[in-house]
Design a protein around this motif. Structure first.
Motif, mmCIF file in Angstrom:
data_model
loop_
_atom_site.group_PDB
_atom_site.id
_atom_site.type_symbol
_atom_site.label_atom_id
_atom_site.label_comp_id
_atom_site.label_asym_id
_atom_site.label_seq_id
_atom_site.Cartn_x
_atom_site.Cartn_y
_atom_site.Cartn_z
ATOM 1 N N ALA A 8 72.748 -12.561 -58.005
ATOM 2 C CA ALA A 8 74.202 -13.086 -58.005
ATOM 3 C C ALA A 8 74.984 -12.131 -57.611
ATOM 4 C CB ALA A 8 74.205 -13.384 -59.546
ATOM 5 N N LEU A 9 75.763 -12.746 -56.538
ATOM 6 C CA LEU A 9 77.072 -11.984 -56.055
ATOM 7 C C LEU A 9 78.117 -12.749 -56.083
ATOM 8 C CD1 LEU A 9 75.065 -10.907 -52.835
ATOM 9 C CD2 LEU A 9 75.117 -9.641 -54.749
ATOM 10 N N THR A 10 79.237 -11.825 -56.030
ATOM 11 C CA THR A 10 80.792 -12.534 -56.031
ATOM 12 C C THR A 10 81.326 -11.843 -54.480
ATOM 13 O OG1 THR A 10 80.830 -12.389 -58.293
ATOM 14 C CG2 THR A 10 82.872 -12.473 -56.968
ATOM 15 N N ALA A 52 82.490 0.552 -58.838
ATOM 16 C CA ALA A 52 81.344 0.115 -59.485
ATOM 17 C C ALA A 52 81.228 -1.434 -59.097
ATOM 18 C CB ALA A 52 81.704 0.468 -61.041
ATOM 19 N N GLY A 53 79.799 -1.391 -59.014
ATOM 20 C CA GLY A 53 79.440 -2.856 -58.893
ATOM 21 C C GLY A 53 79.344 -3.258 -57.273
ATOM 22 N N GLN A 54 80.086 -2.773 -56.475
ATOM 23 C CA GLN A 54 80.132 -3.071 -55.084
ATOM 24 C C GLN A 54 78.959 -2.980 -54.210
ATOM 25 O OE1 GLN A 54 83.650 -1.801 -53.082
ATOM 26 N NE2 GLN A 54 83.025 -2.274 -51.118
ATOM 27 N N VAL A 55 78.280 -3.834 -53.444
ATOM 28 C CA VAL A 55 77.353 -4.084 -52.629
ATOM 29 C C VAL A 55 78.150 -3.241 -51.411
ATOM 30 C CG1 VAL A 55 75.888 -5.152 -51.187
ATOM 31 C CG2 VAL A 55 76.475 -6.120 -53.624
ATOM 32 N N VAL A 56 77.252 -2.223 -50.687
ATOM 33 C CA VAL A 56 77.554 -1.639 -49.627
ATOM 34 C C VAL A 56 76.551 -1.777 -48.560
ATOM 35 C CG1 VAL A 56 78.039 0.792 -48.721
ATOM 36 C CG2 VAL A 56 78.656 0.383 -51.261
ATOM 37 N N PHE A 57 77.447 -2.027 -47.490
ATOM 38 C CA PHE A 57 76.568 -1.970 -46.141
ATOM 39 C C PHE A 57 76.873 -0.851 -45.352
ATOM 40 C CE2 PHE A 57 77.073 -6.553 -47.425
ATOM 41 C CZ PHE A 57 76.258 -6.829 -46.914
ATOM 42 N N VAL A 103 78.206 -7.206 -57.111
ATOM 43 C CA VAL A 103 77.015 -7.915 -58.215
ATOM 44 C C VAL A 103 77.632 -8.504 -59.360
ATOM 45 C CG1 VAL A 103 75.125 -7.060 -59.504
ATOM 46 C CG2 VAL A 103 75.448 -5.730 -57.373
ATOM 47 N N SER A 104 77.454 -9.827 -59.518
ATOM 48 C CA SER A 104 77.934 -10.574 -60.519
ATOM 49 C C SER A 104 76.892 -10.267 -61.741
ATOM 50 C CB SER A 104 77.604 -11.808 -60.270
ATOM 51 O OG SER A 104 78.495 -12.343 -59.193
ATOM 52 N N ILE A 105 77.833 -10.099 -63.118
ATOM 53 C CA ILE A 105 77.233 -9.773 -64.297
ATOM 54 C C ILE A 105 77.166 -10.966 -65.277
ATOM 55 C CG2 ILE A 105 77.487 -8.298 -66.419
ATOM 56 C CD1 ILE A 105 78.816 -6.341 -64.692
#
Length: 105
Positions: A8-10, A52-57, A103-105
């Protein structure tokens, strides 16, 4: 993975610099993770530098790194967004057009 793994992503159009106006445009997305592996030590270091919580490419979008509990990292090798075909992280990254993923919590 089997029988099915989802993330689940935002998606937000603004940067994560605390500017509330830029963060107002957010969209929830659930992607199917088709192939993944545990991130290596280099991936963990890259994520430690991110918010925190960030998706990294990493590597110009070739590596998609998802933060997990206790500082561990999941490297996504292939994913499928809703209503789309399966793709590699680079294709997904290109479709984001500079938007931020968390990342959604």
């Amino acid at each position: 993975g089997w029988p099915g793994t989802f993330a689940a992503l935002t998606v937000s159009s603004g940067s994560d610099n605390g500017d509330k106006q830029q963060l107002q445009q957010q969209q929830q997305m659930q992607v199917k993770v088709l192939r993944s592996r545990v991130g290596d030590a280099a991936a963990e270091q890259v994520l430690q530098a991110a918010p925190a919580g960030q998706v990294v490419f990493a590597d110009n979008g070739k590596r998609m790194l998802l933060p997990c509990a206790n500082g561990s990292v999941l490297e996504v090798l292939q994913l499928q967004p809703p209503t789309k075909k399966a793709m590699d992280p680079k294709a997904f990254y290109n479709g984001l057009s500079g938007k931020q993923l968390h990342v959604s919590i």
